[in-house]
Scaffold this motif. Structure first.
Motif, PDB file in Angstrom:
ATOM      1  N   TYR A  14       0.961  -1.186   0.122  1.00  0.00           N
ATOM      2  CA  TYR A  14       0.054  -0.046  -0.063  1.00  0.00           C
ATOM      3  C   TYR A  14       0.985   1.365  -0.022  1.00  0.00           C
ATOM      4  O   TYR A  14       1.771   1.275   0.952  1.00  0.00           O
ATOM      5  CB  TYR A  14      -0.937   0.025   1.230  1.00  0.00           C
ATOM      6  CG  TYR A  14      -1.852   1.152   1.398  1.00  0.00           C
ATOM      7  CD1 TYR A  14      -2.959   1.385   0.375  1.00  0.00           C
ATOM      8  CD2 TYR A  14      -1.670   2.157   2.232  1.00  0.00           C
ATOM      9  CE1 TYR A  14      -3.836   2.370   0.491  1.00  0.00           C
ATOM     10  CE2 TYR A  14      -2.450   3.245   2.108  1.00  0.00           C
ATOM     11  CZ  TYR A  14      -3.637   3.234   1.469  1.00  0.00           C
ATOM     12  OH  TYR A  14      -4.534   4.289   1.350  1.00  0.00           O
ATOM     13  N   THR A  18      -0.423   7.608  -2.647  1.00  0.00           N
ATOM     14  CA  THR A  18      -1.009   7.655  -3.981  1.00  0.00           C
ATOM     15  C   THR A  18      -2.299   6.718  -3.676  1.00  0.00           C
ATOM     16  O   THR A  18      -3.474   6.850  -4.227  1.00  0.00           O
ATOM     17  CB  THR A  18      -0.272   7.054  -5.043  1.00  0.00           C
ATOM     18  OG1 THR A  18      -0.058   5.442  -4.509  1.00  0.00           O
ATOM     19  CG2 THR A  18       0.910   7.577  -5.398  1.00  0.00           C
ATOM     20  N   ARG A  20      -2.739   3.668  -3.405  1.00  0.00           N
ATOM     21  CA  ARG A  20      -2.672   2.725  -4.358  1.00  0.00           C
ATOM     22  C   ARG A  20      -2.453   1.351  -3.478  1.00  0.00           C
ATOM     23  O   ARG A  20      -1.271   1.311  -2.797  1.00  0.00           O
ATOM     24  CB  ARG A  20      -1.720   2.784  -5.458  1.00  0.00           C
ATOM     25  CG  ARG A  20      -2.026   1.814  -6.575  1.00  0.00           C
ATOM     26  CD  ARG A  20      -1.003   1.949  -7.603  1.00  0.00           C
ATOM     27  NE  ARG A  20      -1.759   3.178  -8.461  1.00  0.00           N
ATOM     28  CZ  ARG A  20      -1.854   3.004  -9.700  1.00  0.00           C
ATOM     29  NH1 ARG A  20      -1.719   1.789 -10.173  1.00  0.00           N
ATOM     30  NH2 ARG A  20      -2.363   4.055 -10.329  1.00  0.00           N
ATOM     31  N   ARG A  22      -1.714  -2.715  -4.002  1.00  0.00           N
ATOM     32  CA  ARG A  22      -1.650  -3.791  -5.008  1.00  0.00           C
ATOM     33  C   ARG A  22      -1.545  -5.069  -4.118  1.00  0.00           C
ATOM     34  O   ARG A  22      -0.822  -5.254  -3.089  1.00  0.00           O
ATOM     35  CB  ARG A  22      -0.056  -3.722  -5.491  1.00  0.00           C
ATOM     36  CG  ARG A  22       0.227  -4.858  -6.427  1.00  0.00           C
ATOM     37  CD  ARG A  22       1.623  -4.577  -7.014  1.00  0.00           C
ATOM     38  NE  ARG A  22       1.469  -3.680  -8.204  1.00  0.00           N
ATOM     39  CZ  ARG A  22       2.253  -3.160  -9.148  1.00  0.00           C
ATOM     40  NH1 ARG A  22       3.486  -3.721  -8.902  1.00  0.00           N
ATOM     41  NH2 ARG A  22       2.046  -2.294 -10.211  1.00  0.00           N
ATOM     42  N   ASP A  31      -3.868  -4.085  -9.200  1.00  0.00           N
ATOM     43  CA  ASP A  31      -3.768  -2.471  -8.593  1.00  0.00           C
ATOM     44  C   ASP A  31      -5.335  -2.298  -8.398  1.00  0.00           C
ATOM     45  O   ASP A  31      -6.071  -2.440  -9.117  1.00  0.00           O
ATOM     46  CB  ASP A  31      -2.994  -1.846  -9.369  1.00  0.00           C
ATOM     47  CG  ASP A  31      -1.554  -1.893  -9.362  1.00  0.00           C
ATOM     48  OD1 ASP A  31      -1.151  -2.791  -8.551  1.00  0.00           O
ATOM     49  OD2 ASP A  31      -0.866  -1.717 -10.294  1.00  0.00           O
ATOM     50  N   CYS A  33      -6.995   1.630  -6.774  1.00  0.00           N
ATOM     51  CA  CYS A  33      -6.861   2.852  -6.719  1.00  0.00           C
ATOM     52  C   CYS A  33      -7.748   3.657  -5.696  1.00  0.00           C
ATOM     53  O   CYS A  33      -8.921   3.167  -5.563  1.00  0.00           O
ATOM     54  CB  CYS A  33      -6.766   3.401  -8.099  1.00  0.00           C
ATOM     55  SG  CYS A  33      -5.569   3.092  -9.089  1.00  0.00           S
ATOM     56  N   ARG A  34      -7.212   4.884  -5.234  1.00  0.00           N
ATOM     57  CA  ARG A  34      -7.995   5.544  -4.169  1.00  0.00           C
ATOM     58  C   ARG A  34      -8.576   4.886  -2.982  1.00  0.00           C
ATOM     59  O   ARG A  34      -9.575   4.890  -2.472  1.00  0.00           O
ATOM     60  CB  ARG A  34      -9.089   6.360  -4.955  1.00  0.00           C
ATOM     61  CG  ARG A  34      -8.276   7.281  -5.859  1.00  0.00           C
ATOM     62  CD  ARG A  34      -9.474   7.949  -6.650  1.00  0.00           C
ATOM     63  NE  ARG A  34     -10.302   7.002  -7.585  1.00  0.00           N
ATOM     64  CZ  ARG A  34     -10.068   6.284  -8.658  1.00  0.00           C
ATOM     65  NH1 ARG A  34      -8.710   6.695  -9.054  1.00  0.00           N
ATOM     66  NH2 ARG A  34     -10.693   5.749  -9.389  1.00  0.00           N
ATOM     67  N   TYR A  61     -12.465  -0.315  -6.234  1.00  0.00           N
ATOM     68  CA  TYR A  61     -11.392   0.546  -6.506  1.00  0.00           C
ATOM     69  C   TYR A  61     -10.570   0.537  -7.614  1.00  0.00           C
ATOM     70  O   TYR A  61      -9.357   0.110  -7.731  1.00  0.00           O
ATOM     71  CB  TYR A  61     -10.618   0.486  -4.992  1.00  0.00           C
ATOM     72  CG  TYR A  61     -11.366   0.764  -3.759  1.00  0.00           C
ATOM     73  CD1 TYR A  61     -11.443   2.141  -3.538  1.00  0.00           C
ATOM     74  CD2 TYR A  61     -11.571  -0.242  -3.028  1.00  0.00           C
ATOM     75  CE1 TYR A  61     -12.169   2.434  -2.121  1.00  0.00           C
ATOM     76  CE2 TYR A  61     -12.276  -0.068  -1.967  1.00  0.00           C
ATOM     77  CZ  TYR A  61     -12.548   1.229  -1.527  1.00  0.00           C
ATOM     78  OH  TYR A  61     -13.260   1.548  -0.111  1.00  0.00           O
ATOM     79  N   CYS A  63      -8.653   1.031 -10.983  1.00  0.00           N
ATOM     80  CA  CYS A  63      -7.852   2.224 -11.377  1.00  0.00           C
ATOM     81  C   CYS A  63      -8.215   2.801 -12.847  1.00  0.00           C
ATOM     82  O   CYS A  63      -8.845   2.185 -13.475  1.00  0.00           O
ATOM     83  CB  CYS A  63      -6.384   1.685 -11.413  1.00  0.00           C
ATOM     84  SG  CYS A  63      -5.720   1.386  -9.806  1.00  0.00           S
TER      85      CYS A  63
END
Length: 63
Positions: A14, A18, A20, A22, A31, A33-34, A61, A63
């Motif tokens: 983590y 960002t 992000r 993974r 991945d 995101c947010r 989430y 990307c």
């Protein structure tokens, strides 16, 4: 980067800046995101990583 004793989620990474996440699964990594910090913390403390992933991360989430 923590490794998990889980048949579903093998390890995770983590990035706080960002947001992000993974995740590594038996068939590869993905991945997300947010991802809020509390979701990351929840995964770390979940007794079942696979169930937590399904309930709180999967399909939420992208990307």
């Amino acid at each position: 980067m923590p490794y998990f004793n889980s048949s579903a989620v093998k390890r995770a990474e983590y990035d706080e800046q960002t947001m992000r996440l993974r995740l590594w699964f038996p068939n590869g990594h993905y991945d997300f995101c947010r991802v809020p910090m509390h979701i990351w913390q929840g995964l770390l403390h979940a007794s079942s990583k696979g169930t937590y992933y399904s309930d709180y991360i999967r399909d939420r989430y992208q990307c």
